[in-house]
Design an enzyme around this catalytic site. Sequence first.
Site, PDB file in Angstrom:
ATOM      1  N   HIS A 208       0.721  -1.380  -0.098  1.00 50.64           N
ATOM      2  CA  HIS A 208      -0.647  -0.469  -0.139  1.00 50.64           C
ATOM      3  C   HIS A 208       0.851   1.295   0.112  1.00 50.64           C
ATOM      4  O   HIS A 208       0.131   2.371  -0.263  1.00 50.64           O
ATOM      5  CB  HIS A 208      -0.978  -0.059   0.980  1.00 50.64           C
ATOM      6  CG  HIS A 208       0.000   0.521   2.463  1.00 50.64           C
ATOM      7  ND1 HIS A 208       0.548   0.050   3.471  1.00 50.64           N
ATOM      8  CD2 HIS A 208       0.255   1.698   3.389  1.00 50.64           C
ATOM      9  CE1 HIS A 208       0.797   0.465   4.183  1.00 50.64           C
ATOM     10  NE2 HIS A 208       0.743   1.378   4.230  1.00 50.64           N
TER      11      HIS A 208
HETATM   12  C1  UD1 Z   1      -1.430   6.202   5.413  1.00 51.27           C
HETATM   13  C2  UD1 Z   1      -0.583   6.541   5.490  1.00 51.27           C
HETATM   14  C3  UD1 Z   1       0.802   5.542   5.629  1.00 51.27           C
HETATM   15  C4  UD1 Z   1       0.264   4.461   6.145  1.00 51.27           C
HETATM   16  C5  UD1 Z   1      -1.434   3.769   5.906  1.00 51.27           C
HETATM   17  C6  UD1 Z   1      -1.967   2.525   6.338  1.00 51.27           C
HETATM   18  C7  UD1 Z   1      -0.234   8.955   5.580  1.00 51.27           C
HETATM   19  C8  UD1 Z   1       0.079  10.144   4.592  1.00 51.27           C
HETATM   20  N1  UD1 Z   1      -0.515   7.086   5.089  1.00 51.27           N
HETATM   21  O1  UD1 Z   1      -1.726   5.742   4.168  1.00 51.27           O
HETATM   22  O2  UD1 Z   1       1.467   5.581   6.257  1.00 51.27           O
HETATM   23  O3  UD1 Z   1       0.867   2.942   6.345  1.00 51.27           O
HETATM   24  O4  UD1 Z   1      -2.500   4.817   6.093  1.00 51.27           O
HETATM   25  O5  UD1 Z   1      -2.558   1.697   6.117  1.00 51.27           O
HETATM   26  O6  UD1 Z   1      -1.204   9.205   6.585  1.00 51.27           O
HETATM   27  N2  UD1 Z   1      -8.971   4.520   0.855  1.00 51.27           N
HETATM   28  C9  UD1 Z   1     -10.327   3.846   0.527  1.00 51.27           C
HETATM   29  N3  UD1 Z   1     -10.979   3.705   2.034  1.00 51.27           N
HETATM   30  C10 UD1 Z   1     -10.670   4.044   3.080  1.00 51.27           C
HETATM   31  C11 UD1 Z   1      -8.751   4.186   3.018  1.00 51.27           C
HETATM   32  C12 UD1 Z   1      -8.393   5.038   2.442  1.00 51.27           C
HETATM   33  O7  UD1 Z   1     -10.853   3.906  -0.214  1.00 51.27           O
HETATM   34  O8  UD1 Z   1     -11.355   3.346   4.356  1.00 51.27           O
HETATM   35  C13 UD1 Z   1      -7.900   5.167  -0.065  1.00 51.27           C
HETATM   36  C14 UD1 Z   1      -8.916   6.537  -0.675  1.00 51.27           C
HETATM   37  O9  UD1 Z   1      -9.001   6.626  -2.216  1.00 51.27           O
HETATM   38  C15 UD1 Z   1      -7.663   6.983  -0.751  1.00 51.27           C
HETATM   39  C16 UD1 Z   1      -6.622   6.525  -0.447  1.00 51.27           C
HETATM   40  O10 UD1 Z   1      -6.862   5.452  -0.770  1.00 51.27           O
HETATM   41  O11 UD1 Z   1      -7.679   8.457  -1.214  1.00 51.27           O
HETATM   42  C17 UD1 Z   1      -5.283   6.081   0.544  1.00 51.27           C
HETATM   43  O12 UD1 Z   1      -6.081   6.376   1.991  1.00 51.27           O
HETATM   44  P1  UD1 Z   1      -5.229   7.759   2.941  1.00 51.27           P
HETATM   45  O13 UD1 Z   1      -5.393   7.567   4.580  1.00 51.27           O
HETATM   46  O14 UD1 Z   1      -4.733   8.999   1.930  1.00 51.27           O
HETATM   47  O15 UD1 Z   1      -3.407   7.074   2.818  1.00 51.27           O
HETATM   48  P2  UD1 Z   1      -2.956   5.166   2.610  1.00 51.27           P
HETATM   49  O16 UD1 Z   1      -2.409   4.853   1.830  1.00 51.27           O
HETATM   50  O17 UD1 Z   1      -4.353   4.580   3.544  1.00 51.27           O
HETATM   51  N1  UDP Z   2      -3.657  -5.212   8.132  1.00 54.43           N
HETATM   52  C1  UDP Z   2      -4.348  -5.804   9.343  1.00 54.43           C
HETATM   53  N2  UDP Z   2      -6.329  -6.252   7.792  1.00 54.43           N
HETATM   54  C2  UDP Z   2      -5.498  -5.674   6.638  1.00 54.43           C
HETATM   55  C3  UDP Z   2      -4.256  -5.449   7.068  1.00 54.43           C
HETATM   56  C4  UDP Z   2      -3.342  -5.325   8.209  1.00 54.43           C
HETATM   57  O1  UDP Z   2      -5.901  -5.782  10.323  1.00 54.43           O
HETATM   58  O2  UDP Z   2      -6.332  -6.437   5.864  1.00 54.43           O
HETATM   59  C5  UDP Z   2      -3.035  -4.888  10.617  1.00 54.43           C
HETATM   60  C6  UDP Z   2      -1.869  -5.500  10.422  1.00 54.43           C
HETATM   61  O3  UDP Z   2      -1.805  -7.221  10.869  1.00 54.43           O
HETATM   62  C7  UDP Z   2      -0.636  -4.574  10.729  1.00 54.43           C
HETATM   63  C8  UDP Z   2      -1.561  -2.879  10.469  1.00 54.43           C
HETATM   64  O4  UDP Z   2      -2.518  -3.577   9.819  1.00 54.43           O
HETATM   65  O5  UDP Z   2      -1.079  -5.073  12.401  1.00 54.43           O
HETATM   66  C9  UDP Z   2      -0.856  -3.038   9.868  1.00 54.43           C
HETATM   67  O6  UDP Z   2      -1.190  -1.572   9.018  1.00 54.43           O
HETATM   68  P1  UDP Z   2      -0.911  -1.294   6.955  1.00 54.43           P
HETATM   69  O7  UDP Z   2      -0.048  -1.960   7.004  1.00 54.43           O
HETATM   70  O8  UDP Z   2      -2.274  -0.730   6.972  1.00 54.43           O
HETATM   71  O9  UDP Z   2       0.129   0.742   7.791  1.00 54.43           O
HETATM   72  P2  UDP Z   2       1.251   0.414   7.586  1.00 54.43           P
HETATM   73  O10 UDP Z   2       2.183  -0.128   9.837  1.00 54.43           O
HETATM   74  O11 UDP Z   2       2.214   0.227   6.860  1.00 54.43           O
HETATM   75  O12 UDP Z   2       1.810   1.915   8.336  1.00 54.43           O
END
Ligand code: UD1
Ligand code: UDP
Length: 363
Positions: A208
């Site tokens: 991601h």
């Molecule tokens: C964010 C964090 C990242 C973290 C990740 C965990 C920032 C800059 N990044 O990244 O550090 O590792 O969360 O998962 O804060 N979206 C949906 N539904 C949701 C959530 C997101 O559709 O419930 C889609 C939307 O198109 C959104 C995109 O994902 O614009 C990105 O979401 P965003 O929260 O900005 O960044 P992440 O890639 O999730």
């Molecule tokens: N995780 C989860 N379901 C998923 C993918 C990840 O519960 O489908 C959990 C995972 O076990 C870990 C956390 O989400 O505890 C990690 O989050 P993510 O990879 O989104 O973000 P990051 O740690 O890179 O910020």
Amino acid sequence: MMKIITIIGARPQFIKASVVSRAFALHKPSIQEMIIHTGQHYDSNMSDIFFNELDIKKPDYNLGIGGGSHGQNTGRMIEKIETVLLHEQPDCVLVYGDTDSTLAGTLAAVKLHIPIAHIEAGLRSFNRQMPEEINRILTDHAANLLFTPTNIATKNLSNEGIKGDQVQQLGDVMYDVALYYAHKAEKNSRILKTEKLDSKNYILATVHRAENTDNITQMKNILSSFAAINKIIVWPIHPRTRKRINDYGLAIPHTIKLIDPVGYLDMVMLEKHASLIITDSGGVQKEAFFHKVACITLREETEWLELIELGANILHSTIGFEKEVLSNFNKIFKDNHNIYGSGNAADKIVDYLYYELKKSNKG
Ligand code: UD1
Ligand code: UDP
């Protein structure tokens, strides 16, 4: 009574907050914790599922801000968080990790002179192209109390001139969560059955990170290495990644079981029973280690260097990582290094926070 406002918004923050909120609850009525959910993650399988499964109390405020660009999200969050902070007048704001919600909470609080505590402080990738790196650095330099998870994190802060009692290395709350829910996951999760997976006979993948998803070449490389791996790959796909793959018009190789994001208990089961984990997630790299599963991390660098040093994790570019799969599949490695604490970081952090705030309230 002491009022603490926790600001969370993204999946890994809900997971980390679960154990810390439980520790706060033990200090009732001396401590009142209120939760602001920024809304950064909003799908039910990215948000509600964690509140329900991990018994996190319902947020006191949900700001409903998500899906925008960094500037849009952060700016709108700051404005709304400030309003809540002015109304609630907390003694402290607690933020986690390095997301846009972390930075927004920090900026809103610091301008109001509200003390900030940062859990998972001091992590650095030294790659300032990552949005998270900027979020972390700014948060650490504004925070009053910094809870670091590892020796390396503590040293990073010291190198930036942040040291002394304000930095406390009390362990990694994610390790607490992993221990707390390991048994419940085995008992409650049905994911291996529903996905027809045999223990220790599949690879678990997650992708991601912006530097991978937002670059068509990176995504093509990842999918072509996945296609070259002659094993079952189960991939709970982040909504961001699904959207990008659709936008780029890329095909998913037939060996991949693409599934929607799963809850934490299912994720723990998928991790524990995998033969190998391939990821670009920060949290998943560590969970691979907690569950003694080898990990290939599709990034140029990592914040969790101790895992590389131990040989539990290897960094690889998105090109040709299929070559690493055989030598890491069901690899056995020794762990038992307490590099992430003893599994009671949340209790120690809450105790420390409580006594520190009590001291400053008196003074
Ligand atoms: C964010 C964090 C990242 C973290 C990740 C965990 C920032 C800059 N990044 O990244 O550090 O590792 O969360 O998962 O804060 N979206 C949906 N539904 C949701 C959530 C997101 O559709 O419930 C889609 C939307 O198109 C959104 C995109 O994902 O614009 C990105 O979401 P965003 O929260 O900005 O960044 P992440 O890639 O999730
Ligand atoms: N995780 C989860 N379901 C998923 C993918 C990840 O519960 O489908 C959990 C995972 O076990 C870990 C956390 O989400 O505890 C990690 O989050 P993510 O990879 O989104 O973000 P990051 O740690 O890179 O910020």
